[in-house]
Scaffold this active site. Structure first.
Site, PDB file in Angstrom:
ATOM      1  N   ASN A 112       0.805  -1.239   0.000  1.00  0.00           N
ATOM      2  CA  ASN A 112       0.000   0.000   0.000  1.00  0.00           C
ATOM      3  C   ASN A 112       0.835   1.285   0.000  1.00  0.00           C
ATOM      4  OD1 ASN A 112       0.661  -0.709   2.642  1.00  0.00           O
ATOM      5  ND2 ASN A 112      -1.088   0.359   3.505  1.00  0.00           N
ATOM      6  N   GLY A 185       2.423  -6.098   7.233  1.00  0.00           N
ATOM      7  CA  GLY A 185       1.399  -6.729   6.400  1.00  0.00           C
ATOM      8  C   GLY A 185       0.179  -7.083   7.220  1.00  0.00           C
ATOM      9  N   SER A 186      -0.550  -8.069   6.740  1.00  0.00           N
ATOM     10  CA  SER A 186      -1.822  -8.393   7.402  1.00  0.00           C
ATOM     11  C   SER A 186      -1.607  -9.260   8.642  1.00  0.00           C
ATOM     12  CB  SER A 186      -2.728  -9.113   6.413  1.00  0.00           C
ATOM     13  OG  SER A 186      -2.078 -10.286   5.972  1.00  0.00           O
ATOM     14  N   GLU A 207       4.298  -5.362  12.126  1.00  0.00           N
ATOM     15  CA  GLU A 207       3.491  -4.150  11.917  1.00  0.00           C
ATOM     16  C   GLU A 207       2.261  -4.593  11.137  1.00  0.00           C
ATOM     17  OE1 GLU A 207       4.198  -1.017  12.927  1.00  0.00           O
ATOM     18  OE2 GLU A 207       6.123  -1.458  13.846  1.00  0.00           O
ATOM     19  N   CYS A 241      -2.888   1.549   6.457  1.00  0.00           N
ATOM     20  CA  CYS A 241      -3.107   0.697   7.642  1.00  0.00           C
ATOM     21  C   CYS A 241      -3.726   1.484   8.792  1.00  0.00           C
ATOM     22  CB  CYS A 241      -1.790   0.073   8.078  1.00  0.00           C
ATOM     23  SG  CYS A 241      -0.516   1.285   8.409  1.00  0.00           S
ATOM     24  N   GLU A 331     -11.058  -5.889   8.191  1.00  0.00           N
ATOM     25  CA  GLU A 331     -10.439  -4.593   7.898  1.00  0.00           C
ATOM     26  C   GLU A 331     -10.857  -4.186   6.481  1.00  0.00           C
ATOM     27  OE1 GLU A 331      -6.183  -4.839   7.817  1.00  0.00           O
ATOM     28  OE2 GLU A 331      -5.932  -2.691   7.543  1.00  0.00           O
TER      29      GLU A 331
HETATM   30  P1  NAD Z   1       0.081  -9.290   3.225  1.00  0.00           P
HETATM   31  O1  NAD Z   1       0.179  -9.785   4.626  1.00  0.00           O
HETATM   32  O2  NAD Z   1      -0.801 -10.013   2.280  1.00  0.00           O
HETATM   33  O3  NAD Z   1       1.533  -9.290   2.536  1.00  0.00           O
HETATM   34  C1  NAD Z   1       2.672  -8.698   3.148  1.00  0.00           C
HETATM   35  C2  NAD Z   1       3.925  -9.388   2.638  1.00  0.00           C
HETATM   36  O4  NAD Z   1       3.890 -10.763   3.006  1.00  0.00           O
HETATM   37  C3  NAD Z   1       4.112  -9.342   1.135  1.00  0.00           C
HETATM   38  O5  NAD Z   1       5.460  -9.029   0.852  1.00  0.00           O
HETATM   39  C4  NAD Z   1       3.754 -10.732   0.682  1.00  0.00           C
HETATM   40  O6  NAD Z   1       4.487 -11.146  -0.453  1.00  0.00           O
HETATM   41  C5  NAD Z   1       4.096 -11.587   1.883  1.00  0.00           C
HETATM   42  N1  NAD Z   1       3.213 -12.755   1.992  1.00  0.00           N
HETATM   43  C6  NAD Z   1       1.904 -12.817   1.659  1.00  0.00           C
HETATM   44  N2  NAD Z   1       1.407 -14.039   1.931  1.00  0.00           N
HETATM   45  C7  NAD Z   1       2.420 -14.756   2.453  1.00  0.00           C
HETATM   46  C8  NAD Z   1       2.532 -16.088   2.938  1.00  0.00           C
HETATM   47  N3  NAD Z   1       1.494 -16.929   2.916  1.00  0.00           N
HETATM   48  N4  NAD Z   1       3.720 -16.496   3.423  1.00  0.00           N
HETATM   49  C9  NAD Z   1       4.778 -15.658   3.450  1.00  0.00           C
HETATM   50  N5  NAD Z   1       4.727 -14.390   3.001  1.00  0.00           N
HETATM   51  C10 NAD Z   1       3.578 -13.936   2.512  1.00  0.00           C
HETATM   52  O7  NAD Z   1      -0.308  -7.759   3.355  1.00  0.00           O
HETATM   53  P2  NAD Z   1      -0.629  -6.720   2.204  1.00  0.00           P
HETATM   54  O8  NAD Z   1      -1.903  -7.134   1.534  1.00  0.00           O
HETATM   55  O9  NAD Z   1       0.567  -6.502   1.367  1.00  0.00           O
HETATM   56  O10 NAD Z   1      -0.883  -5.393   3.051  1.00  0.00           O
HETATM   57  C11 NAD Z   1      -2.101  -5.060   3.630  1.00  0.00           C
HETATM   58  C12 NAD Z   1      -2.129  -5.354   5.097  1.00  0.00           C
HETATM   59  O11 NAD Z   1      -0.987  -4.827   5.718  1.00  0.00           O
HETATM   60  C13 NAD Z   1      -3.300  -4.692   5.790  1.00  0.00           C
HETATM   61  O12 NAD Z   1      -3.803  -5.555   6.773  1.00  0.00           O
HETATM   62  C14 NAD Z   1      -2.685  -3.469   6.458  1.00  0.00           C
HETATM   63  O13 NAD Z   1      -3.370  -2.985   7.574  1.00  0.00           O
HETATM   64  C15 NAD Z   1      -1.341  -3.989   6.821  1.00  0.00           C
HETATM   65  N6  NAD Z   1      -0.393  -2.900   6.918  1.00  0.00           N
HETATM   66  C16 NAD Z   1       0.107  -2.578   8.127  1.00  0.00           C
HETATM   67  C17 NAD Z   1       0.983  -1.528   8.244  1.00  0.00           C
HETATM   68  C18 NAD Z   1       1.566  -1.123   9.565  1.00  0.00           C
HETATM   69  O14 NAD Z   1       2.496  -0.330   9.542  1.00  0.00           O
HETATM   70  N7  NAD Z   1       1.064  -1.613  10.674  1.00  0.00           N
HETATM   71  C19 NAD Z   1       1.345  -0.792   7.114  1.00  0.00           C
HETATM   72  C20 NAD Z   1       0.817  -1.161   5.895  1.00  0.00           C
HETATM   73  C21 NAD Z   1      -0.051  -2.210   5.794  1.00  0.00           C
END
Ligand code: NAD
Length: 455
Positions: A112, A185-186, A207, A241, A331
Site C-alpha cells: 500500500n 502486512g496483514s 506491523e 493501515c 479490515e
Molecule cells: P500481506 O500480509 O498479504 O503481505 C505482506 C507481505 O507478506 C508481502 O510481501 C507478501 O508477499 C508476503 N506474503 C503474503 N502471503 C504470504 C505467505 N502466505 N507467506 C509468506 N509471506 C507472505 O499484506 P498486504 O496485503 O501486502 O498489506 C495489507 C495489510 O498490511 C493490511 O492488513 C494493512 O493494515 C497492513 N499494513 C500494516 C501496516 C503497519 O504499519 N502496521 C502498514 C501497511 C499495511
C-alpha cells in the site's frame, strides 16, 4: 537465497557494518540514489496505485528524506554506549548499555505504501549496523522492480539484497536463520511469519493491521473533524493501515457531520471523483472484488460507484451500520466508510474493547474528561485526538500496534533501537573487593545485606 544469506552472514562477521562512519556513508548513498531516481519511483507508484503526485511525494518520499536526515544527524549520539546508574552494592563498578547490530535481518513489506514501508525499516536496519535482505510486495510490481534495480545495482549484495517475488519466495526466505524479521502486512500473514520465526527463535517486529475506529463526540468541531476524517479515510483510496476504518458519531450531530463529509468529498474530488487527479485506485482486481462485495447498496448514502476496468471505487459512505454487517467483520482497506451512531461513550468503549486491539484510534472531542476516558480505557497502538493518521508522521513517536495489530515499533530513534541489541555491561575494577558476597556466609552478612538492599 541460501547463498545470499550465507554471504551476508560472512560479511556481517567481518565487522565492517559496526563502523558508524561506514553506516553514515551508506545512508547518505541511499539518500542520493533515491533523490537521483525520484521520477522513476513516482512513475512506478503512479502505475501501481495511481497515486496522486502530492500523496506519492508526501507519504512515500518526503517521509523517507526526513527519516534519513534525522538518522544521519543523530546516529553518532545514538550509537554511543549509554551510562546508567549502578546501586551502592555494586560499588565501585560502572554500568553501561552498548548498542550492537542484530546481524542479518529480513524486511518483508506490503503493497500500500510500497516504497516507504520497504525503505523506512531499511534505514533503521542500516543505521543499527545490520546486513539486510528485503522482500518488497509483489503486488506493487512496478515499485518492486524499481526498488530491486536501485538497491541491487548500487549496494554489495552481501550487505543489502532485494529478493523479488511473492508467497513462495517469502516462505523460502523465512526458512533461513535470520537474526531478526521485520514484517509489515496483514494479521493473518503475520501469524505465519511468527510461526516460521519461532523455528529459529528469531525475534520479530510485526506491523499489522485491523479495524481502526474513529469517534466523533458531540462537542467536536464538526467542520474540521469532517475535513480531517475525509482526508485521512480517502488518502491512497483508503488503503492505509492507519486509515479510519469506521466511524462512531454521536447521534446528536450525525446529520450535520455526514453533510459536512459529503461537502468535503465533493470539494476534494469533485462531482466525478473518477476524473479527479487526487484519488488513487485499488491495487488489483482481487482487492477490487473484495471491496465490491462489501458494498451494501441498501445502506449506501453517498458514492458507491465502481469501475472494474479502472479499479476505481468512489468515496462511499454507509449509514445505519452495525457490527453484524459484513463490512464490520474485516479490515476494510479501501474507500468505504461505515457510519455507526452512539448515545453514550460507554457503549463505544465497550464495543471497541470487545474486538481485537486496533492499530490506531482517533477521537474528536473538546471534552477533556472524555478524551482521558478514551485514552485510559481503550488499548490501541497509537492515534490522535482531534486529528487522524498524522501521528505516524512524527518520528519522535514510536509507531506500532498492540495485540493483533502488531508488536514492536519503529520510526526515528525507535527504529534504531528495534534493529539493535542492548548489551548490558557492568565494568568492575580490582582496587576494591567487598567480602560480603563470598562464602562462608553468616548472620552478620545477612544483616549487612539487609542494610544494603532494604534501606
Ligand atoms: P500481506 O500480509 O498479504 O503481505 C505482506 C507481505 O507478506 C508481502 O510481501 C507478501 O508477499 C508476503 N506474503 C503474503 N502471503 C504470504 C505467505 N502466505 N507467506 C509468506 N509471506 C507472505 O499484506 P498486504 O496485503 O501486502 O498489506 C495489507 C495489510 O498490511 C493490511 O492488513 C494493512 O493494515 C497492513 N499494513 C500494516 C501496516 C503497519 O504499519 N502496521 C502498514 C501497511 C499495511
Amino acid at each position: 537465497m541460501e547463498k545470499i544469506f550465507q554471504a551476508q552472514k560472512t560479511f556481517f562477521l567481518q565487522g565492517k557494518t559496526k563502523d558508524v562512519s561506514f553506516r553514515l556513508k551508506q545512508l547518505k548513498k541511499l539518500k542520493s540514489i533515491i533523490k537521483e531516481n525520484e521520477s522513476l519511483i513516482l512513475e512506478a507508484l503512479e502505475k501501481d496505485l495511481h497515486k496522486p503526485k502530492f500523496e506519492a511525494y508526501a507519504s512515500e518520499l518526503g517521509v523517507i528524506y526526513e527519516e534519513i536526515h534525522k538518522v544521519i544527524k543523530n546516529l553518532k549520539k545514538w550509537t554511543k554506549a549509554q551510562r546508567v546508574d549502578s546501586p551502592l552494592t555494586l560499588f565501585p563498578a560502572r554500568s553501561k548499555i552498548y548498542y550492537e547490530p542484530l546481524g542479518v535481518v529480513l524486511i518483508i513489506a506490503p503493497w500500500n505504501y510500497p516504497f516507504q514501508l520497504t525503505i523506512s525499516p531499511l534505514i533503521g536496519a542500516l543505521a543499527a549496523g545490520n546486513c539486510v535482505v528485503i522482500k518488497p510486495s509483489e503486488m506493487a510490481s512496478h515499485t518492486e522492480e524499481v526498488i530491486t534495480q536501485l538497491i541491487n545495482a548500487h549496494f554489495r549484495h552481501e550487505y543489502i539484497f532485494v529478493v523479488k517475488g511473492g508467497v513462495e519466495e517469502c516462505q523460502k526466505l523465512l526458512k533461513q536463520h535470520f537474526d531478526f524479521i521485520f514484517f509489515t502486512g496483514s494479521t493473518n500473514i503475520g501469524k505465519i511469519v511468527m510461526k516460521e520465526a519461532a523455528e529459529h527463535l528469531t525475534p520479530v517486529c510485526l506491523e499489522l493491521g485491523g479495524k481502526s475506529p474513529c469517534i466523533v463526540d458531540q462537542d467536536a468541531n464538526i467542520n474540521i473533524s469532517a475535513k480531517r476524517i475525509t482526508w485521512g479515510k480517502f488518502f491512497n483510496a483508503g488503503q492505509t493501515c492507519v486509515a479510519p476504518d469506521y466511524l462512531y458519531v454521536h447521534e446528536s450531530i450525525k446529520k450535520d457531520f455526514v453533510e459536512k463529509m459529503k461537502e468535503h468529498i465533493l470539494s476534494f474530488y469533485g462531482e466525478n471523483p473518477e476524473k479527479s487527479e487526487n484519488l488513487g485506485r485499488i491495487i488489483n482486481k482481487k482487492h477490487f472484488d473484495r471491496l465490491n462485495a462489501l458494498i451494501d447498496k441498501t445502506k449506501t448514502i453517498f458514492g458507491g460507484k465502481t469501475d472494474e476496468k479502472n479499479l476505481y471505487i468512489s468515496p462511499t459512505l454507509f449509514d445505519s451500520v452495525s457490527w453484524n454487517d459484513r463490512m464490520m467483520q474485516e479490515e476494510i482497506f479501501g474507500p468505504l466508510f461505515p457510519i455507526l451512531t452512539y448515545r453514550n461513550l460507554e457503549e463505544v468503549i465497550e464495543s471497541i474493547n470487545r474486538h481485537p486491539k486496533p492499530l490506531a484510534l482517533y477521537f474528536f472531542s473538546n471534552n477533556k474528561e472524555n478524551q482521558d476516558k478514551i485514552l485510559s480505557r481503550v488499548s490501541f497502538g497509537g492515534g490522535c485526538i482531534n486529528d487522524c493518521v498524522m501521528h505516524v508522521s512524527n518520528s519522535n513517536l514510536p509507531f506500532g500496534g498492540i495485540g493483533s495489530s502488531g508488536m514492536g515499533s519503529y520510526h526515528g530513534k525507535f527504529s534504531f533501537e528495534t534493529f539493535s541489541h542492548k548489551k548490558s555491561i557492568l565494568k568492575n575494577t580490582f582496587w576494591f573487593d567487598l567480602k560480603l558476597r563470598y562464602a562462608p556466609y553468616n548472620d552478620k552478612r545477612i544483616k549487612l545485606a539487609r542494610w544494603f538492599l532494604e534501606k
